[in-house]
Design a protein around this motif. Structure first.
Motif, short mmCIF file in Angstrom:
data_model
loop_
_atom_site.label_atom_id
_atom_site.label_comp_id
_atom_site.label_asym_id
_atom_site.label_seq_id
_atom_site.Cartn_x
_atom_site.Cartn_y
_atom_site.Cartn_z
N ASP A 95 -2.86 -11.21 -5.79
CA ASP A 95 -3.06 -10.25 -6.89
C ASP A 95 -2.55 -8.87 -6.49
O ASP A 95 -3.13 -7.84 -6.86
N ARG A 96 -1.47 -8.84 -5.78
CA ARG A 96 -0.99 -7.59 -5.21
C ARG A 96 -0.66 -6.56 -6.29
O ARG A 96 -0.87 -5.36 -6.11
N ASP A 97 -0.14 -7.00 -7.44
CA ASP A 97 0.21 -6.06 -8.49
C ASP A 97 -1.01 -5.36 -9.05
O ASP A 97 -0.90 -4.24 -9.58
N ILE A 98 -2.18 -5.99 -8.94
CA ILE A 98 -3.43 -5.37 -9.41
C ILE A 98 -4.01 -4.46 -8.35
O ILE A 98 -4.46 -3.34 -8.65
N VAL A 99 -4.00 -4.91 -7.10
CA VAL A 99 -4.69 -4.21 -6.02
C VAL A 99 -3.87 -3.04 -5.48
O VAL A 99 -4.41 -1.97 -5.18
N ARG A 100 -2.56 -3.21 -5.37
CA ARG A 100 -1.73 -2.25 -4.65
C ARG A 100 -1.82 -0.81 -5.17
O ARG A 100 -1.84 0.12 -4.36
N PRO A 101 -1.92 -0.56 -6.49
CA PRO A 101 -1.98 0.84 -6.93
C PRO A 101 -3.20 1.60 -6.41
O PRO A 101 -3.18 2.83 -6.40
N ASP A 102 -4.23 0.89 -5.97
CA ASP A 102 -5.43 1.55 -5.47
C ASP A 102 -5.48 1.64 -3.95
O ASP A 102 -6.47 2.11 -3.39
N LEU A 103 -4.43 1.19 -3.28
CA LEU A 103 -4.42 1.16 -1.81
C LEU A 103 -3.51 2.23 -1.23
O LEU A 103 -2.44 2.52 -1.76
N GLY A 104 -3.95 2.79 -0.10
CA GLY A 104 -3.10 3.62 0.73
C GLY A 104 -3.08 3.00 2.11
O GLY A 104 -4.13 2.67 2.66
N ILE A 105 -1.89 2.79 2.65
CA ILE A 105 -1.77 2.10 3.93
C ILE A 105 -0.98 2.98 4.91
O ILE A 105 0.16 3.37 4.63
N MET A 106 -1.59 3.30 6.01
CA MET A 106 -0.94 4.06 7.08
C MET A 106 -0.79 3.13 8.27
O MET A 106 -1.73 2.87 9.01
N LEU A 107 0.42 2.59 8.44
CA LEU A 107 0.67 1.66 9.52
C LEU A 107 0.76 2.39 10.86
O LEU A 107 0.99 3.60 10.91
N GLN A 108 0.61 1.63 11.94
CA GLN A 108 0.67 2.23 13.27
C GLN A 108 2.06 2.82 13.53
O GLN A 108 2.20 3.85 14.15
N ASN A 109 3.09 2.15 13.00
CA ASN A 109 4.45 2.68 13.06
C ASN A 109 4.99 2.73 11.63
O ASN A 109 5.25 1.68 11.03
N GLY A 110 5.14 3.95 11.10
CA GLY A 110 5.49 4.09 9.70
C GLY A 110 6.88 3.57 9.35
O GLY A 110 7.10 3.04 8.26
N ARG A 123 9.76 12.31 -2.09
CA ARG A 123 10.26 11.93 -3.41
C ARG A 123 10.53 10.43 -3.48
O ARG A 123 10.25 9.77 -4.49
N MET A 124 11.09 9.88 -2.39
CA MET A 124 11.35 8.44 -2.34
C MET A 124 10.04 7.67 -2.46
O MET A 124 9.93 6.71 -3.24
N TRP A 125 9.03 8.10 -1.70
CA TRP A 125 7.75 7.38 -1.69
C TRP A 125 7.04 7.51 -3.03
O TRP A 125 6.41 6.55 -3.51
N ALA A 126 7.16 8.68 -3.65
CA ALA A 126 6.53 8.89 -4.95
C ALA A 126 7.09 7.91 -5.98
O ALA A 126 6.38 7.50 -6.91
N GLY A 127 8.35 7.52 -5.80
CA GLY A 127 8.97 6.58 -6.73
C GLY A 127 8.37 5.19 -6.66
O GLY A 127 8.58 4.37 -7.56
N THR A 128 7.63 4.89 -5.60
CA THR A 128 6.98 3.58 -5.47
C THR A 128 5.55 3.59 -6.00
O THR A 128 4.91 2.55 -6.02
N CYS A 129 5.05 4.75 -6.41
CA CYS A 129 3.67 4.88 -6.87
C CYS A 129 3.62 4.95 -8.39
O CYS A 129 4.48 5.57 -9.03
N SER A 130 2.60 4.33 -8.97
CA SER A 130 2.48 4.35 -10.43
C SER A 130 2.08 5.72 -10.95
O SER A 130 2.57 6.16 -11.99
N THR A 131 1.19 6.40 -10.24
CA THR A 131 0.76 7.75 -10.66
C THR A 131 0.65 8.63 -9.42
O THR A 131 -0.45 8.91 -8.93
N PRO A 132 1.78 9.08 -8.88
CA PRO A 132 1.74 9.88 -7.65
C PRO A 132 1.16 11.26 -7.88
O PRO A 132 1.27 11.84 -8.96
N ARG A 133 0.54 11.78 -6.83
CA ARG A 133 0.06 13.16 -6.85
C ARG A 133 1.26 14.10 -6.62
O ARG A 133 2.30 13.67 -6.13
N PRO A 134 1.10 15.39 -6.93
CA PRO A 134 2.17 16.34 -6.60
C PRO A 134 2.43 16.34 -5.09
O PRO A 134 1.50 16.47 -4.29
N THR A 135 3.68 16.18 -4.71
CA THR A 135 4.00 16.08 -3.29
C THR A 135 3.64 17.35 -2.54
O THR A 135 3.22 17.29 -1.38
#
Length: 339
Positions: A95-110, A123-135
């Motif tokens: 159900d990744r399409d449902i869960v992913r918009p509510d997740l923030g993931i900080m990997l050990q190696n970005g 700007r690139m990362w904001a393009g992957t978010c459904s409702t990004p905050r102001p950068t």
């Protein structure tokens, strides 16, 4: 943000709900090379836990204990071999399409592109978010506003970790996974990051934290699990874990210096009215006394009173309260003995 995960919830009910946000049941992950069953390796062996809204859950463990393998499944990056994982009641992988918009993931190696600037990366990362905050708002939170035109590859290690955190916060997540979030940060930046995470917690954000900085887990985590050989060895609040461990008193009797003979220890604990320490474990190795106790103040006073009555001045004396470090190293020691 997506509301499909909690269709009947309102902001008010989210603040007061006690339902688990993350539920892990009998999670197993086995690595099995194709056609070579005898070489199968179980990295995660049936772990279970829950994380509630606004809680920081510390998932600790020695190297190879299974933390990363567990997180990859819980984050929806890999499928479990057995057991189940649910975030807001949904499977984070199927159900990744449902869960992913509510997740923030900080990997050990970005793994962010080194040639992009900080501004271009956001700007690139904001393009992957459904409702990004102001950068600009997010970069100010992680203190990177002054590095907008700097390429990622030119940032210091600590600055790259802060950029990784900014990307994790960009979609205003309700659940954040933090894998070694302050590695490479100087003490001042680490303290600022802790303050930011504490603010997120106060806003009701749920976090799963892995870290090698035990002070970080002590500072941030409401509950802590320590993994050992693919399983959760201990779990509970910091107070719960250290209460089960107990404190330690050590003292070195005098008279064992250079040139001391066999009769140089005139006051031995077993012959001079050595006090009782109910519930404590007392041991002696030569001139060194060790008392493991859950009553540190009481037993330290008893030992010092006995020494004063005997006219003894200890060559060395320590009274150390129980700590997460001692719990961790006891488990790590058991790991080494098993190996």
């Amino acid at each position: 943000m997506s509301t499909a995960t909690e269709p009947t919830a309102t902001p008010t009910t989210r603040r007061t709900t006690t339902a688990p946000v993350i539920t892990v049941r009998d999670l197993t992950r086995t690595y099995r090379p194709t056609g070579r069953k005898k070489d199968a390796y179980t990295a995660v062996d049936g772990i279970s836990f829950e994380v509630r809204r606004g809680e920081v859950y510390g998932l600790l463990g020695t190297n190879g204990a299974g933390k990363t393998s567990s997180l990859e499944v819980i984050e929806g990056l890999a499928a479990p071999t057995g057991g189940t994982v649910a975030i807001f009641g949904h499977d984070p992988k199927t159900d990744r399409d449902i869960v992913r918009p509510d997740l923030g993931i900080m990997l050990q190696n970005g793994g962010l592109p080194k040639e992009l600037t900080v501004a271009e990366t956001m700007r690139m990362w904001a393009g992957t978010c459904s409702t990004p905050r102001p950068t600009a708002e997010v970069l100010a939170e992680v203190d990177l506003t002054h590095r907008l035109t700097t390429r990622v590859g030119s940032l210091s290690g600590g600055e790259q970790r802060r950029l990784d955190l900014a990307c994790a916060l960009l979609n205003d997540p309700r659940v954040i996974f933090l894998d070694e979030p302050t590695t490479g940060l100087d003490p001042e930046s680490r303290a600022r990051t802790w303050e930011l995470l504490a603010d997120l917690k106060a806003r009701g954000v749920t976090m799963v934290l892995t870290t090698h900085y035990l002070e970080e887990a002590e500072r941030l985590a409401d509950r802590i699990a320590i993994m050992h050989a693919g399983r959760i060895a201990v779990e509970g609040s910091l107070d719960d874990l250290v209460a089960a461990e107990g404190a330690e008193i050590t003292a070195t009797l005098p008279g064992n210096g250079p040139g001391a003979g066999p009769d140089a220890l005139p006051h031995l604990p077993d012959t001079t009215g050595f006090p009782d320490f109910p519930g404590a474990l007392v041991s002696r190795d030569g001139d060194r006394l060790r008392i493991q106790t859950t009553h540190l103040q009481r037993d330290a006073h008893r030992l010092l009173d006995w020494a004063a009555a005997q006219g003894i001045t200890f060559d060395h004396f320590t009274a150390r309260p129980a700590s997460l470090e001692r719990v961790f190293h006891r488990i790590a020691g058991a790991d080494a003995q098993a190996a």
